[in-house]
Design a protein around this motif. Structure first.
Motif, mmCIF file in Angstrom:
data_model
loop_
_atom_site.group_PDB
_atom_site.id
_atom_site.type_symbol
_atom_site.label_atom_id
_atom_site.label_comp_id
_atom_site.label_asym_id
_atom_site.label_seq_id
_atom_site.Cartn_x
_atom_site.Cartn_y
_atom_site.Cartn_z
ATOM 1 N N LEU A 11 -26.739 -10.154 -68.558
ATOM 2 C CA LEU A 11 -26.763 -8.688 -68.412
ATOM 3 C C LEU A 11 -27.479 -8.031 -69.585
ATOM 4 N N MET A 25 -35.748 -6.693 -58.696
ATOM 5 C CA MET A 25 -34.720 -6.507 -57.663
ATOM 6 C C MET A 25 -35.258 -5.813 -56.421
ATOM 7 N N VAL A 319 -27.599 -12.837 -61.030
ATOM 8 C CA VAL A 319 -27.188 -11.455 -61.323
ATOM 9 C C VAL A 319 -28.219 -10.474 -60.770
ATOM 10 N N SER A 322 -27.883 -10.524 -56.944
ATOM 11 C CA SER A 322 -26.629 -9.919 -56.469
ATOM 12 C C SER A 322 -26.641 -8.404 -56.659
ATOM 13 N N MET A 323 -27.173 -7.941 -57.799
ATOM 14 C CA MET A 323 -27.298 -6.493 -58.008
ATOM 15 C C MET A 323 -28.241 -5.886 -56.971
ATOM 16 N N VAL A 326 -26.331 -5.679 -53.641
ATOM 17 C CA VAL A 326 -25.376 -4.557 -53.569
ATOM 18 C C VAL A 326 -26.120 -3.241 -53.352
ATOM 19 N N ILE A 327 -27.176 -3.028 -54.142
ATOM 20 C CA ILE A 327 -27.961 -1.796 -53.994
ATOM 21 C C ILE A 327 -28.593 -1.743 -52.603
#
Length: 388
Positions: A11, A25, A319, A322-323, A326-327
């Motif tokens: 992170l 992303m 990460v 996965s981020m 979710v978005i």
């Protein structure tokens, strides 16, 4: 080094390169949201079509006369009504007629039928009553209006008890149907329904070209259809080409099959975006490995194992994905809402589709993160420390 510490470091690394992380992303976000929106549109269309088919009536069989060499007479229709699996039978004569009231005139679909039509076709009376068997027997000049027809000639007034002219003959309005909307491209509200005997006189024919049959149980419609086909073969030997017997459930199954294929195709097309997003993650992670070669050398020099380095870069990839997942879910929900509002399309969200698309984004992160992570873990610490 523990998992939690690896996640914190991942992170921290993402936070230090915010723009690059967002761009990485973006492919996952577009992929997940595309899957959700396209599959939801397909499922919404499926539900819409299913609803329209259900509006035709429940447990429905339809006999259509396609040739002039057979005649569906009243006594033969009565034989069909006595079959074990048949609950009700509704013969129909139909045509286009001119309906007038004072200065207002319009071409409307006329249906001449019996009292059973109400239950067989799932018609609901909003005002007044439906036609009865006595109306048919005594050739009464009474009419039930569809909701659109009632609005056209009477606006918001209650038309029950008033009179309207059909092909120049005055008919008393006894009821108004509740709105059914359009079904398979045809409006069910722009219609007038009269007793069968009266309808035959208005359209100028006693030929019944269509008969609706309602089965007693939805679970036994195949049996009922076989019964009806055998009876029709007995009534009209060697004339199977002159009529057709169709099952509403067959239509439902065909539409479901087409809709499921469409859903899978749209979902597959949208999933390609996820793969493209995964390639983006791999590219950025490879760049990250090159940029942080010296950092990797220092970590290895002070005791970090190959597994620790592999885990750190793999976690960063997961990460990111996965981020993005979710978005992407929230973006898909938002876009779906906009599409349904402004394009008047039916949307049906599925929790399982959202979950699968998110899990797929995680898998993409793992699969495309393995190669850069493996490359980083294999770096020689001495060469890494000398890297400029």
């Amino acid at each position: 080094m523990g998992i939690i510490q690896s996640i914190k470091m991942a992170l921290k690394s993402i936070k230090s390169n915010k723009l690059r992380a967002v761009l990485t992303m973006l492919g996952i976000i577009i992929g997940v949201s595309s899957v959700i929106v396209l599959v939801s549109i397909a499922q919404g269309s499926t539900k819409n079509v299913t609803s329209q088919i259900n509006q035709l009536g429940t447990n429905l069989l339809t006999i259509n006369s396609t040739g002039s060499d057979i005649t569906l007479t009243e006594d033969k229709i009565n034989k069909l009504s006595k079959l074990n699996g048949v609950n009700a039978v509704s013969p129909v004569v139909s045509g286009r007629v001119t309906v007038k009231k004072e200065k207002t005139s319009s071409q409307v679909s006329l249906t001449g039928t019996n009292a059973a039509y109400e239950s067989v076709r799932g018609a609901k009376v909003n005002q007044g009553r439906f036609i009865t068997d006595l109306d048919v027997e005594y050739r009464q000049k009474v009419v039930v209006l569809g909701s659109d027809t009632a609005s056209t000639f009477f606006g918001t007034d209650n038309p029950v008890g008033q009179y309207i002219q059909i092909e120049g003959t005055s008919f008393k309005i006894i009821g108004v149907l509740a709105s059914k909307g359009s079904s398979l491209g045809q409006s069910g509200d722009d219609v007038v329904i009269v007793p069968l005997s009266t309808g035959e006189r208005v359209v100028g024919t006693t030929t019944i070209s269509q008969v609706y049959l309602q089965g007693k149980s939805q679970d036994h419609m195949d049996f009922v259809m076989t019964e009806v086909e055998m009876e029709m073969a007995s009534l009209y030997p060697n004339k199977s080409d002159s009529y057709s017997v169709t099952n509403q459930q067959d239509l439902m199954n065909t539409m479901s099959s087409v809709s499921n294929t469409m859903t899978m195709m749209l979902g597959g097309i949208a999933s390609i975006s996820l793969l493209v997003g995964g390639i983006g993650i791999m590219n950025i992670m490879l760049v990250s490995v090159s940029e942080r070669t010296k950092e990797i050398g220092i970590r290895k020099a002070i005791g970090a194992k190959r597994r620790d380095v592999l885990l750190q870069f793999l976690i960063e990839a997961v990460v990111l994905s996965s981020m993005g997942g979710v978005i992407g879910i929230f973006a898909g929900l938002g876009i779906g809402k906009i599409v349904s509002t402004f394009m008047n399309m039916s949307i049906s969200y599925s929790t399982s589709v959202m979950l699968l698309s998110f899990l797929f984004s995680l898998v993409v992160g793992v699969v495309f993160g393995v190669f850069p992570a493996n490359k980083a873990s294999k770096l020689n610490p001495i060469q890494a420390l000398r890297y400029e």
